[in-house]
Design a protein around this motif. Sequence first.
Motif, short mmCIF file in Angstrom:
data_model
loop_
_atom_site.label_atom_id
_atom_site.label_comp_id
_atom_site.label_asym_id
_atom_site.label_seq_id
_atom_site.Cartn_x
_atom_site.Cartn_y
_atom_site.Cartn_z
N LEU A 4 5.69 -15.51 -1.79
CA LEU A 4 4.83 -15.29 -0.64
C LEU A 4 4.55 -16.56 0.15
CD1 LEU A 4 2.18 -12.80 -2.10
CD2 LEU A 4 3.96 -12.31 -0.41
N SER A 5 4.68 -17.70 -0.49
CA SER A 5 4.33 -18.97 0.15
C SER A 5 5.14 -19.19 1.43
CB SER A 5 4.57 -20.13 -0.82
OG SER A 5 4.21 -21.35 -0.22
N GLY A 6 4.44 -19.53 2.50
CA GLY A 6 5.08 -19.79 3.78
C GLY A 6 5.26 -18.57 4.65
N LYS A 7 4.99 -17.37 4.12
CA LYS A 7 5.09 -16.16 4.91
C LYS A 7 3.89 -16.07 5.87
CE LYS A 7 8.69 -14.40 2.71
NZ LYS A 7 10.01 -14.22 3.36
N THR A 22 -8.15 -9.48 0.55
CA THR A 22 -6.70 -9.68 0.50
C THR A 22 -6.30 -10.92 1.29
OG1 THR A 22 -6.37 -7.28 0.33
CG2 THR A 22 -4.46 -8.60 0.95
N ALA A 23 -6.97 -11.17 2.40
CA ALA A 23 -6.70 -12.40 3.16
C ALA A 23 -6.95 -13.63 2.30
CB ALA A 23 -7.57 -12.44 4.41
N ARG A 24 -8.05 -13.64 1.57
CA ARG A 24 -8.35 -14.79 0.69
C ARG A 24 -7.28 -14.95 -0.39
NH1 ARG A 24 -13.72 -12.49 1.34
NH2 ARG A 24 -15.01 -13.91 2.60
N ALA A 25 -6.89 -13.83 -0.99
CA ALA A 25 -5.88 -13.89 -2.05
C ALA A 25 -4.54 -14.38 -1.52
CB ALA A 25 -5.73 -12.51 -2.69
N LEU A 26 -4.14 -13.91 -0.35
CA LEU A 26 -2.88 -14.36 0.23
C LEU A 26 -2.95 -15.82 0.65
CD1 LEU A 26 -1.93 -11.27 2.44
CD2 LEU A 26 -0.88 -11.98 0.27
N PHE A 223 -2.55 -4.67 -3.76
CA PHE A 223 -2.00 -4.90 -2.43
C PHE A 223 -1.12 -6.15 -2.39
CE2 PHE A 223 -5.05 -2.42 0.60
CZ PHE A 223 -4.79 -1.27 -0.11
N VAL A 224 -1.60 -7.21 -3.01
CA VAL A 224 -0.82 -8.46 -3.03
C VAL A 224 0.50 -8.24 -3.77
CG1 VAL A 224 -0.75 -10.83 -3.89
CG2 VAL A 224 -2.81 -9.97 -2.76
N LYS A 225 0.45 -7.51 -4.88
CA LYS A 225 1.68 -7.20 -5.62
C LYS A 225 2.65 -6.41 -4.75
CE LYS A 225 1.48 -5.92 -9.96
NZ LYS A 225 1.31 -5.07 -11.19
N ALA A 226 2.12 -5.42 -4.02
CA ALA A 226 2.98 -4.62 -3.14
C ALA A 226 3.59 -5.46 -2.04
CB ALA A 226 2.17 -3.47 -2.54
N LEU A 227 2.80 -6.35 -1.45
CA LEU A 227 3.32 -7.23 -0.40
C LEU A 227 4.38 -8.17 -0.94
CD1 LEU A 227 -0.11 -7.99 1.28
CD2 LEU A 227 1.81 -6.84 2.42
N GLU A 228 4.21 -8.64 -2.16
CA GLU A 228 5.19 -9.55 -2.76
C GLU A 228 6.48 -8.82 -3.11
OE1 GLU A 228 5.49 -12.79 -6.42
OE2 GLU A 228 3.84 -11.35 -6.38
N ARG A 229 6.35 -7.61 -3.65
CA ARG A 229 7.51 -6.86 -4.14
C ARG A 229 8.12 -5.93 -3.11
NH1 ARG A 229 5.74 -5.18 -10.36
NH2 ARG A 229 5.34 -7.31 -11.09
N ARG A 230 7.47 -5.83 -1.95
CA ARG A 230 7.92 -4.91 -0.89
C ARG A 230 7.99 -3.48 -1.44
NH1 ARG A 230 10.73 -8.20 3.21
NH2 ARG A 230 12.02 -6.40 3.79
N SER A 231 6.91 -3.09 -2.08
CA SER A 231 6.87 -1.83 -2.82
C SER A 231 6.84 -0.62 -1.88
CB SER A 231 5.63 -1.79 -3.72
OG SER A 231 5.62 -2.86 -4.61
N ARG A 232 7.40 0.47 -2.35
CA ARG A 232 7.36 1.73 -1.62
C ARG A 232 5.98 2.38 -1.72
NH1 ARG A 232 11.72 5.29 -0.25
NH2 ARG A 232 11.06 7.47 0.07
N HIS A 233 5.32 2.22 -2.87
CA HIS A 233 4.00 2.80 -3.09
C HIS A 233 3.08 1.79 -3.78
CE1 HIS A 233 5.40 6.80 -2.05
NE2 HIS A 233 6.38 6.70 -2.92
N ALA A 234 1.79 1.89 -3.47
CA ALA A 234 0.76 1.17 -4.22
C ALA A 234 -0.35 2.17 -4.51
CB ALA A 234 0.22 -0.01 -3.41
N TYR A 235 -0.64 2.38 -5.80
CA TYR A 235 -1.68 3.32 -6.21
C TYR A 235 -2.81 2.57 -6.88
CZ TYR A 235 1.99 6.84 -5.50
OH TYR A 235 2.98 7.63 -4.96
N VAL A 236 -4.04 2.83 -6.43
CA VAL A 236 -5.22 2.12 -6.96
C VAL A 236 -6.32 3.13 -7.24
CG1 VAL A 236 -6.81 0.22 -6.59
CG2 VAL A 236 -4.60 0.19 -5.41
N PRO A 237 -6.73 3.27 -8.53
CA PRO A 237 -6.08 2.80 -9.76
C PRO A 237 -4.73 3.50 -9.97
CG PRO A 237 -8.36 3.48 -10.17
CD PRO A 237 -7.98 4.00 -8.81
#
Length: 297
Positions: A4-7, A22-26, A223-237
């Motif tokens: 994710l660094s530099g994106k 999420t902004a803080r985490a990114l 969300f961060v995991k999905a953004l990193e992995r370019r996931s098709r789905h993110a389910y929470v929980p």
Amino acid sequence: MDRLSGKVALITGAARGIGADTARALSRRGVKLVLTDLDADPLAELAAELGDDALAVACDVCDLPAMEGAVAQGVERFGGIDLVLANAGIASYGSVLAVDPTTFKRVLDINVLGVFHTVRAALPSLIERNGYILVVSSLAAFAPAPGLAAYNASKAGVEHFANALRLEVKHQGVDVGCAHMSWIDTPLVQDAKRDLSAFNEMLDNLPGPLGRTTSVESCTKAFVKALERRSRHAYVPGWVGAIAKARTVVTSAVGDRETLKHVPRLLPLMDEEVRRLGRSTSARNTALDDVAVDPKN
């Protein structure tokens, strides 16, 4: 090396809740940020907290030229957009017969048209940089709740928007994911709990884990995991994914049965509470609607 660094990430609804966290985490992962929200003061405070690699643009996702301007500022400052988190969203209160029609429309405008405007504005840069879009839907897309029809409809709409968009842009190197969350401890849920005893009772009467509230931090991690992995789905929980697979059962006569036990009492209670409030959404949303009507306020 951190993928994710530099994106560069564009986040809508960034002033509070999931967007801000999420902004803080990114930011901690080295991501440059273009942050948008209608709530200008907390948005500016967040950007100041995150430093030079965060750009705050106060604007309304319902205004396509404004979103195009926000993206243009981000591209000028950081060179382009790699990631989009289409997160901005609100809810209304009350039955179809009782909800304020203007508020109902505002929910659809923000939650559906706002996602379209966000994607439309950012897509040229995303195509250029083989980017990724995470559209924020909800468990409500396939597990509807009485008294929240506008929110349910909007989240079902953006889920299918994401599905169509994925088919359109895959060959152009852009991936699209969709996030579905149960109740998250955001200002949206906090405001509803504070305003409506009927909402609290509704949560208490939902079966199993359906009425439990999950932390913003847990949602951010997903969300961060999905953004990193370019996931098709993110389910929470994670169990929301099982509900998604069983959606035909959820909306069947069998699935309706438990909810229908409580509707004759709780829906009139919600409508009465909405009448007493004199508004069909949170006080904060009502104040921001005034800003949207007159940006000089």
